[in-house]
Design a protein around this motif. Structure first.
Motif, PDB file in Angstrom:
ATOM      1  N   LEU A 120      47.201 106.384   1.927  1.00  0.00           N
ATOM      2  CA  LEU A 120      46.653 105.030   2.085  1.00  0.00           C
ATOM      3  C   LEU A 120      46.071 104.842   3.478  1.00  0.00           C
ATOM      4  N   PHE A 121      46.761 105.363   4.458  1.00  0.00           N
ATOM      5  CA  PHE A 121      46.250 105.263   5.830  1.00  0.00           C
ATOM      6  C   PHE A 121      44.925 105.998   5.960  1.00  0.00           C
ATOM      7  N   ASP A 122      44.907 107.228   5.404  1.00  0.00           N
ATOM      8  CA  ASP A 122      43.646 107.996   5.461  1.00  0.00           C
ATOM      9  C   ASP A 122      42.527 107.261   4.748  1.00  0.00           C
ATOM     10  N   LEU A 123      42.876 106.713   3.565  1.00  0.00           N
ATOM     11  CA  LEU A 123      41.867 105.984   2.805  1.00  0.00           C
ATOM     12  C   LEU A 123      41.379 104.761   3.567  1.00  0.00           C
ATOM     13  N   THR A 124      42.321 104.071   4.206  1.00  0.00           N
ATOM     14  CA  THR A 124      41.949 102.889   5.001  1.00  0.00           C
ATOM     15  C   THR A 124      41.017 103.277   6.130  1.00  0.00           C
ATOM     16  N   VAL A 125      41.331 104.385   6.777  1.00  0.00           N
ATOM     17  CA  VAL A 125      40.468 104.857   7.863  1.00  0.00           C
ATOM     18  C   VAL A 125      39.086 105.197   7.331  1.00  0.00           C
ATOM     19  N   VAL A 126      39.059 105.905   6.177  1.00  0.00           N
ATOM     20  CA  VAL A 126      37.775 106.287   5.578  1.00  0.00           C
ATOM     21  C   VAL A 126      36.987 105.041   5.199  1.00  0.00           C
ATOM     22  N   VAL A 127      37.671 104.079   4.554  1.00  0.00           N
ATOM     23  CA  VAL A 127      37.002 102.842   4.143  1.00  0.00           C
ATOM     24  C   VAL A 127      36.480 102.094   5.362  1.00  0.00           C
ATOM     25  N   ALA A 128      37.305 102.055   6.415  1.00  0.00           N
ATOM     26  CA  ALA A 128      36.878 101.356   7.632  1.00  0.00           C
ATOM     27  C   ALA A 128      35.651 102.023   8.243  1.00  0.00           C
ATOM     28  N   ILE A 129      35.706 103.373   8.267  1.00  0.00           N
ATOM     29  CA  ILE A 129      34.560 104.105   8.825  1.00  0.00           C
ATOM     30  C   ILE A 129      33.330 103.885   7.953  1.00  0.00           C
ATOM     31  N   LEU A 130      33.553 103.950   6.622  1.00  0.00           N
ATOM     32  CA  LEU A 130      32.438 103.731   5.697  1.00  0.00           C
ATOM     33  C   LEU A 130      31.877 102.327   5.844  1.00  0.00           C
ATOM     34  N   ALA A 131      32.762 101.339   5.944  1.00  0.00           N
ATOM     35  CA  ALA A 131      32.314  99.948   6.114  1.00  0.00           C
ATOM     36  C   ALA A 131      31.541  99.785   7.407  1.00  0.00           C
ATOM     37  N   LEU A 132      32.065 100.441   8.462  1.00  0.00           N
ATOM     38  CA  LEU A 132      31.373 100.381   9.745  1.00  0.00           C
ATOM     39  C   LEU A 132      29.999 101.028   9.644  1.00  0.00           C
ATOM     40  N   ALA A 133      29.943 102.173   8.932  1.00  0.00           N
ATOM     41  CA  ALA A 133      28.661 102.863   8.759  1.00  0.00           C
ATOM     42  C   ALA A 133      27.683 102.006   7.965  1.00  0.00           C
ATOM     43  N   ILE A 134      28.235 101.379   6.894  1.00  0.00           N
ATOM     44  CA  ILE A 134      27.379 100.499   6.073  1.00  0.00           C
ATOM     45  C   ILE A 134      26.882  99.330   6.900  1.00  0.00           C
ATOM     46  N   LEU A 135      27.807  98.744   7.670  1.00  0.00           N
ATOM     47  CA  LEU A 135      27.425  97.609   8.514  1.00  0.00           C
ATOM     48  C   LEU A 135      26.364  98.023   9.527  1.00  0.00           C
ATOM     49  N   LEU A 136      26.540  99.187  10.126  1.00  0.00           N
ATOM     50  CA  LEU A 136      25.566  99.695  11.086  1.00  0.00           C
ATOM     51  C   LEU A 136      24.231  99.963  10.399  1.00  0.00           C
ATOM     52  N   TYR A 137      24.285 100.543   9.211  1.00  0.00           N
ATOM     53  CA  TYR A 137      23.062 100.826   8.455  1.00  0.00           C
ATOM     54  C   TYR A 137      22.318  99.543   8.122  1.00  0.00           C
ATOM     55  N   VAL A 138      23.096  98.563   7.627  1.00  0.00           N
ATOM     56  CA  VAL A 138      22.481  97.295   7.233  1.00  0.00           C
ATOM     57  C   VAL A 138      21.745  96.663   8.412  1.00  0.00           C
ATOM     58  N   HIS A 139      22.413  96.627   9.559  1.00  0.00           N
ATOM     59  CA  HIS A 139      21.792  95.994  10.725  1.00  0.00           C
ATOM     60  C   HIS A 139      20.604  96.808  11.239  1.00  0.00           C
ATOM     61  N   GLN A 140      20.757  98.108  11.269  1.00  0.00           N
ATOM     62  CA  GLN A 140      19.668  98.958  11.750  1.00  0.00           C
ATOM     63  C   GLN A 140      18.472  98.907  10.815  1.00  0.00           C
ATOM     64  N   TYR A 141      18.737  98.978   9.519  1.00  0.00           N
ATOM     65  CA  TYR A 141      17.649  98.979   8.536  1.00  0.00           C
ATOM     66  C   TYR A 141      16.830  97.694   8.638  1.00  0.00           C
ATOM     67  N   GLY A 142      17.523  96.562   8.644  1.00  0.00           N
ATOM     68  CA  GLY A 142      16.810  95.287   8.715  1.00  0.00           C
ATOM     69  C   GLY A 142      15.952  95.186   9.957  1.00  0.00           C
ATOM     70  N   GLY A 143      16.488  95.575  11.105  1.00  0.00           N
ATOM     71  CA  GLY A 143      15.717  95.492  12.347  1.00  0.00           C
ATOM     72  C   GLY A 143      14.504  96.384  12.335  1.00  0.00           C
ATOM     73  N   ILE A 144      14.681  97.617  11.824  1.00  0.00           N
ATOM     74  CA  ILE A 144      13.563  98.574  11.794  1.00  0.00           C
ATOM     75  C   ILE A 144      12.459  98.094  10.862  1.00  0.00           C
TER      76      ILE A 144
END
Length: 642
Positions: free
Chosen positions: A33-57
């Motif tokens: 569960l901890f590993d999954l939480t870390v993966v989900v957090a990293i994935l969410a962070l990546a998605i959030l970063l992608y969303v913001h970067q994509y819109g700006g570009i």
């Protein structure tokens, strides 16, 4: 040790082992569960970063998307709408500012499309969660949950593909739009951009198309409800194609308006009962006319303003032209009569052009660039590609002669065979009279006197005179053949109209023009024609030419141009002169002339003249077309002023 104790010891050991296994399993689950939480957090962070970067570009790379294309309009001289120009893809948009829209319209759209528009930052998370649950339940992406900002982002920058990636991209662009624009700016863009069915974009275009309402503040409650219901399904709810579905949707929106406190119950009931007579598609008497004219007007406007033709079409401009719609209609009606033209060739239609100018103002009031003009097609009225024949004689020989002061209409000119170096001009009928007056030479279109006269005047003087009439000859035209209209590149019907207009107006030059004024979408004038009258030829010369050209119509080659108006004019013919083809074969037929009000030029011929496509008719055909159009147009103009 007794057997009982042995069993107890074994049971104790087994229990401990089970507890240890359970603890180990629990630890493993926690670690996972901890590993999954870390993966989900990293994935969410990546998605959030992608969303913001994509819109700006995306938004940074396409700033033009925030400037909506808007249909420009073209008006006739009396202010009649001639054409609303379609946008790429054949749609129409009329943009409006928020303060041009009634508050009830704004509130209704928000109630139907995005209640929390002014409180969220581009993403309505409650709406997204609801849509997520519903989509997960159905196993599809049937529900969007998109805010107005998201809808605008999708419409401006993305496609309508239903995928999670597109939703992420949409969210990114929406967030970027919220950072760059105010809420009012986003709402205004949305209401002007949204597709409303039947090729209409934005609420203003839809209101005009469906209800005949140009001022949005005059919309009634039922009409506002109808408009607000369209974005849900513009192809199935628009009142033109699906009136029953439209009424159902309209009543649903009226209910939403009532429940939102925007209207009273009585107003809802009254609006639901009210019916509107949908306007027929605007087919004014001027719709569809002037294809060649509008093409020429757009070219002129682009040249005068420095705005590209594409931007003129899609920038929400208003072009006020000089078109006399009555004269233009007459011109097109006559052009529809096939009996007015010579027979067609084996694989081409005989083409024709006519331009009509008010020589008092310099305005081109009507124009045809071909018999079947097409938008974006060849506009023959503007092409310097035709040999003018004898219609050029007043411009290059007789006009300069009178202006020189050395000759009068009664001056006697030699009419005999002569050689000018290698150039040996001949009279078409082979008859030479020894001498004849200038008036008679022009009246009967005799060649020899015109060439002799040009030789006496000098090429430089004659060319300079022609330039004062607006005709600039090429260096290759520095020869005596121009006396008979033999030019290197040729002239356009519009330039011949311009030249003769100087004779018609007493020697005054005014630039021929089709555009009076261009205004932008805010109503600011970006161009306005300034009429400049310039005396370029003496009044005596203009009067002398006019007298001789009237004689040419009354008793000479231009008799088919006669009508119940004073007419001055000159025919022009150029022969085909191909081996094995009849000597009567002609390449170009002209008549250029004027009445007290208008100057006009007519040209007839093939786009490609060859041994299978030529005319045997004479320039009388062009003169007859001139008379048919001008007499009818003048009669109509006269009756309209009674």
């Amino acid at each position: 040790m007794s057997a009982g104790w042995s069993y107890r010891l074994l049971a104790l050991i087994a229990g401990k082992l089970r507890r240890r296994k359970a603890q180990t399993l629990l630890y493993r689950i926690c670690y996972r569960l901890f590993d999954l939480t870390v993966v989900v957090a990293i994935l969410a962070l990546a998605i959030l970063l992608y969303v913001h970067q994509y819109g700006g570009i995306v938004v940074s790379r396409h700033p033009e998307k925030l400037k909506l294309a808007e249909s420009s309009q073209i008006l006739s001289a009396d202010g009649t709408l001639l054409r609303t120009l379609p946008l790429p893809g054949s749609g129409y948009r009329l943009a409006a500012m928020l303060d041009e829209m009634p508050q009830l319209l704004l509130d209704t759209f928000l109630a139907v499309e995005d209640r929390r528009f002014y409180s969220h930052q581009g993403l309505d998370y409650r709406g997204i969660l609801r849509a997520f649950v519903n989509n997960a339940t159905r196993g599809s992406l049937s529900e969007g949950g998109s805010s107005i900002t998201q809808q605008l982002a999708r419409n401006l920058y993305l496609n309508r593909e239903k995928s999670w990636l597109r939703k992420l991209n949409e969210a990114g662009v929406a967030l970027e739009l919220e950072r760059r624009l105010s809420k009012d700016e986003i709402l205004q863009l949305y209401l002007n951009q949204i597709y409303m069915g039947s090729g209409q974009y934005g609420v203003k275009a839809a209101a005009k198309r469906y209800f005949g309402v140009s001022d949005l503040k005059l919309l009634e409650i039922g009409q506002i409800a109808g408009l607000a219901g369209l974005p849900k399904g513009p192809s199935i709810y628009n009142p033109l194609d699906h009136p029953e579905q439209y009424r159902i949707r309209q009543k649903l929106v009226l209910k939403v308006m009532y429940q939102s406190g925007l209207i009273s119950y009585a107003e809802m009931q009254q609006a639901a009962r009210q019916t509107f007579q949908l306007p027929e598609r605007e087919r004014a008497s001027t719709e569809g006319i002037g294809v060649s004219y509008l093409d020429a007007a757009l070219r002129e406007a682009a040249r005068k303003t420095g705005i590209t033709p594409e931007d003129l079409r899609t920038g929400g401009y208003t072009l006020v032209t000089a078109m006399n719609s009555g004269a233009q209609q007459v011109l097109e009606q006559v052009f529809a009569d096939t009996s007015m033209f010579p027979p067609d060739g084996s694989d081409q239609q005989v083409e024709a052009v006519m331009t009509i100018m008010d020589h008092h103002t310099g305005e081109i009031i009507a124009l045809m660039g071909g018999r079947d003009p097409q938008e974006g097609g060849l506009n023959r009225a503007l092409l310097d590609a035709r040999q003018p024949g004898s219609a050029f004689k007043p411009i290059i020989a007789y006009g300069p002669a009178l202006e020189s002061g050395r000759f009068t209409p009664e001056s006697m000119l030699p009419d005999r065979k002569a050689a000018y170096g290698t150039y040996r001009p001949e009279n078409l009928n082979g008859i030479y009279r020894g001498q004849l007056s200038m008036r008679t030479a022009l009246q009967q279109s005799v060649n020899a006197p015109a060439v002799w006269l040009l030789q006496q005047l000098g090429l430089s003087n004659a060319r300079e005179f022609a330039s004062r009439l607006g005709i600039k000859l090429a260096p290759e035209d520095n020869n005596l053949a121009i006396a008979l209209g033999g030019l290197h590149s040729g002239v356009s019907p519009l330039s011949m109209t311009q030249a003769y207009s100087v004779f018609a107006s007493g020697g005054v030059y005014q630039e021929a023009h089709l555009v009076r004024r261009v205004t932008d979408k805010q109503g600011r004038t970006v161009y306005e024609h300034q009429s400049k009258r310039k005396q370029v030829v003496s009044q005596a010369t203009a009067a002398g030419i006019t007298a001789m050209l009237r004689s040419a119509v009354e008793r000479g080659t231009g008799q088919k141009a006669r009508m119940n108006l004073p007419v001055a004019g000159k025919t022009g013919t150029t022969q085909l002169d191909l081996p094995g083809v009849s000597s009567k074969a002609n390449r170009d037929l002209w008549f250029v002339g004027y009445t007290p009000q208008w100057t006009a030029a007519v040209w007839m011929g093939f786009d490609r003249t060859d041994s299978h496509n030529y005319m045997t008719a004479g320039s009388g055909k062009a003169a007859a077309l001139f008379a048919a159009v001008i007499s009818r147009a003048a009669a109509q103009a006269g009756s309209s002023h009674e």
